[in-house]
Write an enzyme that holds these catalytic residues in place. Structure first.
Site, short mmCIF file in Angstrom:
data_model
loop_
_atom_site.label_atom_id
_atom_site.label_comp_id
_atom_site.label_asym_id
_atom_site.label_seq_id
_atom_site.Cartn_x
_atom_site.Cartn_y
_atom_site.Cartn_z
N PRO A 128 1.07 -1.09 0.08
CA PRO A 128 -0.18 0.02 0.06
C PRO A 128 0.80 1.21 0.01
CG PRO A 128 0.14 -1.04 2.15
CD PRO A 128 0.82 -2.11 1.13
N THR B 13 0.30 5.76 -0.38
CA THR B 13 -0.51 6.83 -0.50
C THR B 13 -0.31 7.58 -1.87
OG1 THR B 13 -0.65 6.88 1.99
CG2 THR B 13 -1.07 8.94 0.59
N GLN C 249 -6.87 -1.57 1.84
CA GLN C 249 -6.32 -1.21 3.37
C GLN C 249 -7.31 -0.15 3.94
OE1 GLN C 249 -2.81 1.18 4.00
NE2 GLN C 249 -1.78 -0.62 4.65
N TYR D 231 0.15 5.67 12.55
CA TYR D 231 -1.18 5.92 12.48
C TYR D 231 -1.96 5.44 13.55
CZ TYR D 231 0.30 7.33 7.69
OH TYR D 231 0.83 8.01 6.66
#
Length: 371
Positions: free
Chosen positions: A26, A28, A104, A184
């Site tokens: 994954p 961004t 995700q 996160y």
């Protein structure tokens, strides 16, 4: 010599049969529409990885609710039916080429740089995050001081993940990955210095892990036992590259055995390099995840060449290998590796001025003009 049996043979990931053991990590890309629906460049972006031979693709982090979860401007979401349905052309394109696609699910917590639903961020405790917001994702300046989440806020988090997982299943995704890594929200609960709570979600490690297991329980209730569910872990964070779990292997034992007992199908480990010792010496984090969970483990970090990938499989005993930046430079990495082709190094210019797909397209156009 490349161990092609490990790289290119099919395998089971939970309930899924994959064509090979190569995964797109994954990443961004801040290329959605402002409302969180899929943007015009995203379908081709994800489809290229499937065409290039990857067996599994994990999407960038998708925000889960309309409270505090959004982290970035132009981040895609799964917080509504409209957002979920916008993924269907992407899903169809990827699956038609034989690849699996996993959504995700992400909550930014204190590391939110932009949230169209809230004027402030929220986290386990009101602790100023280290580092600065990432300009590559439209961020600037220091992170804001978050407010401490109430138990009601935490319940919204749990339900947000569950609802997003249900929407992912209804949209046609092959599974979901709960983002518990990289600093996160979930990782903020797990980390000692960002979690100063004294209730059932703070204090000893078992309590700091509770939000993970509570989310898994809600997600399982929403999607059933026949849908793929995994969790991503790391020690390092986007805003703290030095952090290690203070209890070292004892923490790894408790975390990985605890999350395995919650009923997930796989663990995804991301660290700067997949083979590095998790602590001062000894086993890597992927090895510890395998040892203490017994689940399928995806390893991610630092692998670029086919030779490095083969060594990672052989020496780290991982089940799947996830590639990040090198996959951006080589969306056909599996096909190149299988054929002995040249693997291009990732060029940071692909992320200028932003880590979005428009910048990457401009970069590619400039390269083609030069040639």
């Amino acid at each position: 010599m490349i161990n092609s049996k490990n790289l290119f043979t099919g395998a089971r990931l939970g309930q899924l049969q994959t064509t090979n053991r190569l995964v797109v990590a994954p990443m961004t890309r801040v290329s959605a529409l402002e409302d969180g629906c899929v943007g015009p460049l995203m379908a081709e972006y994800y489809s290229e990885f499937a065409t290039g031979g990857f067996g599994v693709i994990i999407t960038e982090g998708l925000y889960t609710d309309r409270h505090y979860s959004q982290g970035y401007y132009k981040q895609p979401g799964l917080s509504s039916t409209e957002q979920a349905q916008s993924w269907q052309p992407v899903i169809k394109s990827v699956q038609q080429q034989g690849a699996k696609i996993i959504a995700q699910l992400m909550h930014a917590g204190a590391l939110s740089s932009y949230n169209r639903f809230s004027e402030h961020s929220a986290a386990p405790s009101p602790v100023q995050p280290k580092g600065r917001q990432m300009s590559l994702y439209y961020g600037s300046g220091d992170y804001n001081l978050p407010v401490a989440m109430s138990l009601s806020d935490i319940d919204n988090v749990l339900q947000g993940f569950a609802d997003a997982a249900r929407r992912a299943k209804e949209a046609g995704f092959d599974g979901v990955e709960i983002h518990g890594a990289n600093g996160y929200l979930l990782d903020q609960f797990l980390t000692d210095y960002t979690n100063q709570r004294t209730d059932q979600y703070g204090g000893e490690l078992r309590n700091r892990l509770r939000i993970y297991t509570d989310i898994v329980a809600r997600v399982r209730a929403a999607v059933g036992d026949d849908f793929l569910v995994g969790v991503r872990f790391s020690q390092k964070k986007v805003n703290d590259s030095q952090y290690c779990w203070p209890a070292a292997e004892n923490a790894a034992r408790e975390i990985f055995s605890g999350i395995a007992a919650s009923g997930i199908d796989f663990i995804h480990i991301t660290e700067p390099y997949v083979a590095q010792s998790a602590f001062s010496d000894g086993a890597s984090l992927v090895n510890l995840a395998k040892k203490y969970s017994g689940l399928a483990v995806i390893g991610n970090g630092g692998v670029e060449t086919a030779e490095q990938a083969s060594v990672a499989f052989t020496e780290q005993h991982i089940d799947f290998l996830a590639l990040g930046k090198v996959a951006l430079a080589n969306p056909d990495w599996p096909n190149l590796a299988r054929q002995g082709g040249a693997i291009k190094a990732f060029d940071p210019a692909m992320f200028r001025p932003l880590a979005d797909l428009a910048s990457a397209l401009d970069y590619a156009n400039k390269l083609s003009t030069v040639r």
